[in-house]
Design a protein around this motif. Structure first.
Motif, PDB file in Angstrom:
ATOM      1  N   GLY A 107     -12.958   3.464  -6.889  1.00 28.70           N
ATOM      2  CA  GLY A 107     -13.101   2.682  -8.112  1.00 28.70           C
ATOM      3  C   GLY A 107     -13.607   3.499  -9.281  1.00 28.70           C
ATOM      4  N   ALA A 108     -14.440   4.495  -8.994  1.00 25.37           N
ATOM      5  CA  ALA A 108     -15.013   5.308 -10.065  1.00 25.37           C
ATOM      6  C   ALA A 108     -13.989   6.238 -10.701  1.00 25.37           C
ATOM      7  CB  ALA A 108     -16.191   6.125  -9.530  1.00 25.37           C
ATOM      8  N   VAL A 109     -12.979   6.671  -9.942  1.00 25.20           N
ATOM      9  CA  VAL A 109     -11.988   7.622 -10.465  1.00 25.20           C
ATOM     10  C   VAL A 109     -10.672   6.933 -10.796  1.00 25.20           C
ATOM     11  CG1 VAL A 109     -13.037   9.511  -9.184  1.00 25.20           C
ATOM     12  CG2 VAL A 109     -11.156   8.241  -8.146  1.00 25.20           C
ATOM     13  N   ALA A 110     -10.679   5.606 -10.852  1.00 25.31           N
ATOM     14  CA  ALA A 110      -9.453   4.845 -11.079  1.00 25.31           C
ATOM     15  C   ALA A 110      -8.746   5.278 -12.362  1.00 25.31           C
ATOM     16  CB  ALA A 110      -9.779   3.353 -11.152  1.00 25.31           C
ATOM     17  N   GLU A 111      -7.402   5.372 -12.289  1.00 18.38           N
ATOM     18  CA  GLU A 111      -6.506   5.667 -13.408  1.00 18.38           C
ATOM     19  C   GLU A 111      -6.544   7.120 -13.855  1.00 18.38           C
ATOM     20  OE1 GLU A 111      -6.038   2.716 -16.534  1.00 18.38           O
ATOM     21  OE2 GLU A 111      -7.544   1.458 -15.584  1.00 18.38           O
ATOM     22  N   ARG A 112      -7.343   7.966 -13.211  1.00 18.11           N
ATOM     23  CA  ARG A 112      -7.464   9.345 -13.687  1.00 18.11           C
ATOM     24  C   ARG A 112      -7.205  10.398 -12.617  1.00 18.11           C
ATOM     25  NH1 ARG A 112     -13.342   8.303 -15.619  1.00 18.11           N
ATOM     26  NH2 ARG A 112     -13.016   6.700 -14.040  1.00 18.11           N
ATOM     27  N   ALA A 113      -7.447  10.102 -11.355  1.00 20.05           N
ATOM     28  CA  ALA A 113      -7.321  11.111 -10.303  1.00 20.05           C
ATOM     29  C   ALA A 113      -5.913  11.107  -9.708  1.00 20.05           C
ATOM     30  CB  ALA A 113      -8.343  10.853  -9.203  1.00 20.05           C
ATOM     31  N   LYS A 114      -5.387  12.301  -9.450  1.00 21.75           N
ATOM     32  CA  LYS A 114      -4.101  12.425  -8.768  1.00 21.75           C
ATOM     33  C   LYS A 114      -4.226  11.892  -7.340  1.00 21.75           C
ATOM     34  CE  LYS A 114      -2.762  16.631 -11.277  1.00 21.75           C
ATOM     35  NZ  LYS A 114      -2.406  18.057 -11.132  1.00 21.75           N
TER      36      LYS A 114
END
Length: 533
Positions: free
Chosen positions: A152-159
Motif C-alpha cells: 500500500g505504501a508503494v502503490a502506483e509507483r513501484a515496478k
C-alpha cells in the motif's frame, strides 16, 4: 475453575510466548484426552489461519479502492504475489530464521535450522507432526501480511518485478523481529516484552518499512500541487475491504491463544470481545471527530478509526478487559486521524494509510501494554510485570518502549538497504513518468482501456493532455492487434506446411494459392486498421 484446570492454565504462557513446536497440554492426562486436546487445538489454530488468509482479500480491496482506477488491478496482483512469492520465501528460509534450532547455532539474534520446513524430517509422533503443520500455517499467514502492508505504501509507483523482490525481502526481514520477540531464545522475549499477535513483529515492521519506502520513492506525479485530484477510486471497495480485514482480525487475536484446551478457551473469548470492543471504540471516535471537523462522516476517517484500533489491540488482546479495549481503540483512532495533516504538511504520499494505521497505532498498542496489562491467576506466568495503572511501575513500559526503538532502528536500516539495492539493480524501482501517467494496469498487465472512463490523470485534462492519453491508449490497442494478427499468420504458415507435407504433388499449387490469398487478406486488414488508428 476446577483444580486440574487451574493447574493446566499455568502452562498457557508457554503456548503464548515461546510458541513451541511441541504442543503444550495439561499434566496427568490420559492418552485419549491428550489426543483430543491436540485435535481441538490444531483445529482452532488452522481455522484461525484460514481467517487470517482472507485478510489478503481485504487488503486488496482496501488498497484498490484507495488508488486511482488505472492501478486497481495492479495493486490486487501485488497482494497475490505477496502470498505466492512471500510464502515460498518464508517456507524456504523465513521460518528457519525465526524459529529454527540447530543446537550449537542457537542465539538471541537469529534462528538457524529447519529451512525448507518439513515436519516429517523431525521424526515426531503423529500428534506432534500434525501440530507442527498447524503452527507453520499460522506463522506463515502472519508473516506474509508484513509485505502486504508495504504494498500500500508503494502503490502506483513501484515496478511489479521490483515489488516481487521487495515483498520477498520484507518477508525475510520480518523473520528477525519474530525471533527476538516470540522465540524463547530471543533477547526481547527474555526481557519480558509482550506482543501476543504481531503488533510489533508485523504491523510495526510493515509500517516502518512502508514509511521508508514511500519517502524513498517520493510522491506520485503532481500529488501535492494545488489542483491535485488524487482521490479514492472506489470507496465501496475500500469499505468492503475494511469489513474483510475486520473479520480476519478475529482470527489473529483469537488464534494467538494457541488452542482451546487447558483453559485457553477463556482467553480466546476474551480476545474476541477485546477485538470487537476496540473497533467499536475506534469507530465511534472517528465518527465523532469527522462530524466535528467536517460536518460529514468521511469514509477515510471511519476506515482509519476501525483499522487502527484493531492494530493497537493485537499487542495484548487475550489479556485486555473490555474497557481497556475501548480506550485503546479510541486513542488509536484519534492518533491515526491526527497524523494525516502532518503527512500532508511534509508531503509524505501514503495512498492507503500505512503510516497512521500500522506505524502510529502499533507504537501506541505496544505502549498501552505497559499501561493496562494486569496479571491474573489464570495467566500466572503470562506477564512478568503489571502495567503502570496497576502499580507495576514503569518497568513493563520501559521494556515495551525498548522493543519499539529496537525494531524502528532495525527496520529503518533494513528497509533503506533493501530499497537502495533494488533501485541500483538492473530492475530499477520506480516506474517512469510515462508509465505512471498511463497506469500500471496498462503497462504491467496489458489491460488497455479497462475502466478508462474512470481514469483520473493527476489533474483536470486540457486538450493537449487528453490528446496525449488518447494517442497512448490507441498505440497500445494497435500494438496488441498487430501482435495478434502476426501470431495468426505464423500459425497459418505452420498449418500450410503441415498440409504440404500430407498433400500429393498435384495439390501443391492449389494449396499455395489458397494460403497466399489468406495472407494477402490478413495484411490488407492489418494495414486498414493501422491507418484507422
Amino acid at each position: 475453575m476446577k483444580d486440574n484446570e487451574f493447574l493446566a492454565s499455568l502452562f498457557i504462557f508457554e503456548c503464548f510466548q515461546e510458541q513451541k513446536f511441541q504442543h503444550v497440554n495439561a499434566p496427568h492426562h490420559s492418552p485419549q484426552q491428550l489426543d483430543k486436546e491436540y485435535q481441538d487445538d490444531a483445529v482452532w489454530l488452522i481455522s484461525s489461519s484460514f481467517l487470517i488468509f482472507t485478510m489478503h482479500s481485504g487488503f486488496g480491496l482496501l488498497e484498490s479502492g484507495n488508488v486511482s482506477a488505472k492501478d486497481e488491478v495492479n495493486i490486487m496482483v501485488k497482494n497475490v504475489v505477496d502470498v505466492v512469492c512471500g510464502g515460498l520465501a518464508y517456507w524456504a528460509v523465513g521460518f528457519g530464521l525465526s524459529y529454527g534450532s540447530d543446537g550449537w547455532m542457537d542465539n538471541q539474534i537469529v534462528g538457524f535450522g529447519q529451512f525448507f520446513y518439513d515436519p516429517v524430517r523431525l521424526e515426531a509422533n503423529v500428534n506432534d507432526e500434525a501440530w507442527a503443520y498447524a503452527v507453520f500455517l499460522f506463522q506463515m499467514s502472519l508473516a506474509t501480511t508484513a509485505s502486504t502492508i508495504v504494498s500500500g505504501a508503494v502503490a502506483e509507483r513501484a515496478k511489479l518485478k521490483s515489488y516481487i523482490l521487495l515483498g520477498i525481502l520484507v518477508t525475510l526481514a520480518q523473520a528477525l523481529p519474530a525471533h527476538w520477540v516470540w522465540d524463547k531464545r530471543g533477547f526481547l522475549y527474555q526481557m519480558g516484552v509482550v506482543d501476543y499477535a504481531g503488533c510489533a513483529c508485523n504491523h510495526l515492521v510493515g509500517g516502518i518499512i512502508g514509511l521508508v519506502a514511500t519517502v524513498y520513492l517520493k510522491p506520485r506525479r503532481n500529488r501535492f500541487i494545488e489542483d491535485s485530484v488524487h482521490q479514492m477510486s472506489s470507496p465501496g471497495n475500500a469499505l468492503l475491504g475494511t469489513f474483510l480485514l475486520w473479520w480476519g482480525w478475529f482470527g489473529i487475536n483469537t488464534g494467538c491463544v494457541w488452542g482451546v484446551s487447558a483453559g485457553r478457551w477463556r482467553l480466546g473469548g476474551r480476545a474476541a470481545v477485546a477485538s470487537i470492543m476496540t473497533s467499536i471504540g475506534g469507530g465511534a471516535v472517528a465518527t465523532i471527530v469527522s462530524y466535528i471537523h467536517w460536518d460529514k462522516l468521511r469514509v477515510q476517517y471511519l476506515i482509519n478509526g476501525v483499522l487502527s484500533s484493531l492494530v493497537a489491540i493485537t499487542a495484548f488482546a487475550p489479556i485486555a478487559q473490555p474497557w481497556h479495549a475501548v480506550i485503546v481503540g479510541g486513542v488509536a483512532a484519534l492518533l491515526s486521524i491526527s497524523v494525516l495533516p502532518v503527512l500532508e504538511h511534509f508531503h509524505v504520499d501514503d495512498p492507503v494509510g500505512v503510516v497512521p494505521i500500522h506505524l502510529v497505532s502499533s507504537i501506541w498498542g505496544m505502549i498501552s501494554v505497559g499501561i493496562f496489562a494486569k496479571r491474573d491467576r489464570y495467566v500466572a506466568e503470562g506477564l512478568k510485570y503489571d502495567g503502570l495503572i496497576y502499580d507495576g511501575g514503569f518497568t513493563l513500559l520501559r521494556i515495551q518502549i525498548t522493543c519499539i526503538l529496537v525494531i524502528i532502528v532495525y527496520c529503518t536500516v533494513a528497509g533503506y538497504l533493501i530499497l537502495a539495492c533494488i533501485e541500483h539493480s538492473p530492475l530499477g524501482l520506480r516506474v517512469s513518468d510515462y508509465e505512471e501517467e498511463l497506469g500500471a494496469d496498462a503497462t504491467e498487465h496489458g489491460l488497455t482501456g479497462a475502466n478508462v472512463s474512470r481514469y483520473v490523470v493527476e489533474k483536470p485534462m486540457n486538450v493537449r493532455t487528453l490528446s496525449t492519453v488518447t494517442k497512448a491508449v490507441a498505440r497500445w490497442k494497435t500494438q496488441t492487434r498487430l501482435q495478434s494478427r502476426a501470431t495468426r499468420m505464423v500459425n497459418l504458415r505452420k498449418l500450410h506446411e503441415k498440409r504440404l507435407a500430407r498433400a500429393s504433388p498435384s495439390n501443391h499449387q492449389h494449396t499455395n494459392q489458397t494460403t497466399e490469398q489468406l495472407e494477402l487478406q490478413l495484411r490488407t486488414q492489418s494495414n486498414g486498421h493501422a491507418r484507422t488508428e
